[in-house]
Design a protein around this motif. Sequence first.
Motif, short mmCIF file in Angstrom:
data_model
loop_
_atom_site.label_atom_id
_atom_site.label_comp_id
_atom_site.label_asym_id
_atom_site.label_seq_id
_atom_site.Cartn_x
_atom_site.Cartn_y
_atom_site.Cartn_z
N ALA A 164 -48.54 -18.47 27.63
CA ALA A 164 -48.26 -17.12 27.14
C ALA A 164 -47.30 -17.15 25.97
N GLU A 165 -46.32 -18.04 26.01
CA GLU A 165 -45.32 -18.11 24.94
C GLU A 165 -45.85 -18.80 23.69
N SER A 166 -46.69 -19.83 23.88
CA SER A 166 -47.13 -20.66 22.76
C SER A 166 -48.48 -20.24 22.18
N GLY A 167 -49.30 -19.55 22.98
CA GLY A 167 -50.66 -19.23 22.55
C GLY A 167 -51.62 -20.39 22.67
N ILE A 168 -51.22 -21.48 23.32
CA ILE A 168 -52.07 -22.65 23.50
C ILE A 168 -52.79 -22.53 24.84
N SER A 169 -54.09 -22.75 24.82
CA SER A 169 -54.89 -22.56 26.03
C SER A 169 -54.81 -23.77 26.95
N PHE A 170 -55.03 -23.54 28.22
CA PHE A 170 -55.12 -24.62 29.20
C PHE A 170 -56.26 -24.33 30.16
N GLN A 171 -56.68 -25.39 30.87
CA GLN A 171 -57.84 -25.29 31.74
C GLN A 171 -57.43 -25.43 33.19
N ILE A 172 -58.14 -24.76 34.06
CA ILE A 172 -57.88 -24.88 35.49
C ILE A 172 -59.16 -25.25 36.22
N HIS A 173 -59.03 -26.13 37.18
CA HIS A 173 -60.10 -26.34 38.16
C HIS A 173 -59.65 -25.62 39.42
N HIS A 174 -60.41 -24.62 39.80
CA HIS A 174 -60.01 -23.73 40.89
C HIS A 174 -61.29 -23.36 41.62
N GLU A 175 -61.57 -24.07 42.70
CA GLU A 175 -62.85 -23.87 43.40
C GLU A 175 -63.09 -22.39 43.70
N ILE A 176 -64.33 -21.99 43.57
CA ILE A 176 -64.69 -20.59 43.75
C ILE A 176 -64.84 -20.30 45.24
N LYS A 313 -68.73 -22.08 18.23
CA LYS A 313 -67.87 -21.12 17.55
C LYS A 313 -66.78 -20.55 18.45
N ALA A 314 -67.10 -20.30 19.71
CA ALA A 314 -66.10 -19.74 20.63
C ALA A 314 -64.96 -20.72 20.85
N ALA A 315 -65.29 -21.99 21.01
CA ALA A 315 -64.25 -23.00 21.20
C ALA A 315 -63.35 -23.10 19.98
N TRP A 316 -63.96 -23.11 18.80
CA TRP A 316 -63.17 -23.21 17.57
C TRP A 316 -62.21 -22.02 17.44
N LYS A 317 -62.71 -20.84 17.71
CA LYS A 317 -61.87 -19.65 17.59
C LYS A 317 -60.73 -19.67 18.60
N LEU A 318 -61.02 -20.09 19.82
CA LEU A 318 -59.98 -20.13 20.85
C LEU A 318 -58.89 -21.14 20.48
N LEU A 319 -59.30 -22.32 20.04
CA LEU A 319 -58.33 -23.39 19.79
C LEU A 319 -57.53 -23.18 18.52
N PHE A 320 -58.17 -22.62 17.49
CA PHE A 320 -57.54 -22.58 16.16
C PHE A 320 -57.30 -21.17 15.63
N ASN A 321 -57.63 -20.17 16.43
CA ASN A 321 -57.38 -18.77 16.03
C ASN A 321 -58.05 -18.42 14.70
N GLU A 322 -59.23 -18.99 14.48
CA GLU A 322 -59.98 -18.66 13.28
C GLU A 322 -61.46 -18.85 13.57
#
Length: 324
Positions: A164-176, A313-322
């Motif tokens: 939340a502070e940095s704007g950098i995304s992270f991934q979770i493995h969280h069984e459904i 395109k979605a990955a690029w936008k998420l990672l680099f904000n463009e």
Amino acid sequence: MTDVAPAAVPFDLATLKMHWRRRIEAMRATGVLPLIDVESNLGDDLDIQVFARQMDGEGVALIAFSAVPQGRGWNDAARHAVAADPWRYIPAGNGGLPPDWKRDPVEFARASREHTRSDGYPLMGEYEFRHYPSPDQIQRGHRERDEDLPIDGPAGHELFRFSAESGISFQIHHEIEDQTLAPLEKMLTQYPKAKVIWCHLAQMRYQSRNTVYGPDYVRKLIEAHPNLYFDLFSGPPDHVYPGSGEYAGRYWDRSTGKLKPEWATLIADHPWRFMVALDLNPFIMKAFPRKVAVQRAVLDSLPPSAREIVAYKAAWKLLFNEEI
């Protein structure tokens, strides 16, 4: 791979992005739909040259390279990968994998935060909260891996707060499962600016433990939480999880080998929230072509307007904000 000196940090993302853009454009110019894999854990002994040819042959433009700590603390293997081949690898943090993550999750989360900040990683790795043994582990007789770390515990708060502070995304493995949904919703609400990629859309290894999750539930989550994303990794339609004897990929129509219409419609309605993942690890590298084929079957189930977005395109936008 580690015969090459590690890349300097912080990473020179401006130069790396120039390489990555050229690679994507070169693939598009030949009529190939390029893929960005946002989630793979690759080993230190990866043969960079051999795998580069495999990536080219399968039309995989970029892989988010997340190292495997293997009980040694932080692993800089992603720096070696970027130095050896700056055209194909996006450096990602180690992520929370056993044994390091399980032994001291709070300290590992703090180490992840510090390396991500100081080294300039554009993506943190996959952190395992609820995780059953993977199929390849069961096949190798390793059934003891059954991770159950509360996502709303101290380590979870460290990761959500930093994102939340940095704007950098992270991934979770969280069984459904029914029991895992409320704690995750609580954290998404408490940290609305945290960028979370929930790995493995519609992978349900024990169907009896889920009575809530489905395309309607995911749609409501997406609409309520603008920083929630999903990766689309799944086994093929005929894949049976050996722990339960059930088909794990619940979004497949097994009669057609394509997505069920309700899942395809969900993704097409919100393509910027979904992205490709291959979920590679050192034990299953031979499955690389099959995993790519599965993700291309997912893309083929979508309308043309959504395919390029989900493919890269979605990955690029998420990672680099463009946008690319």
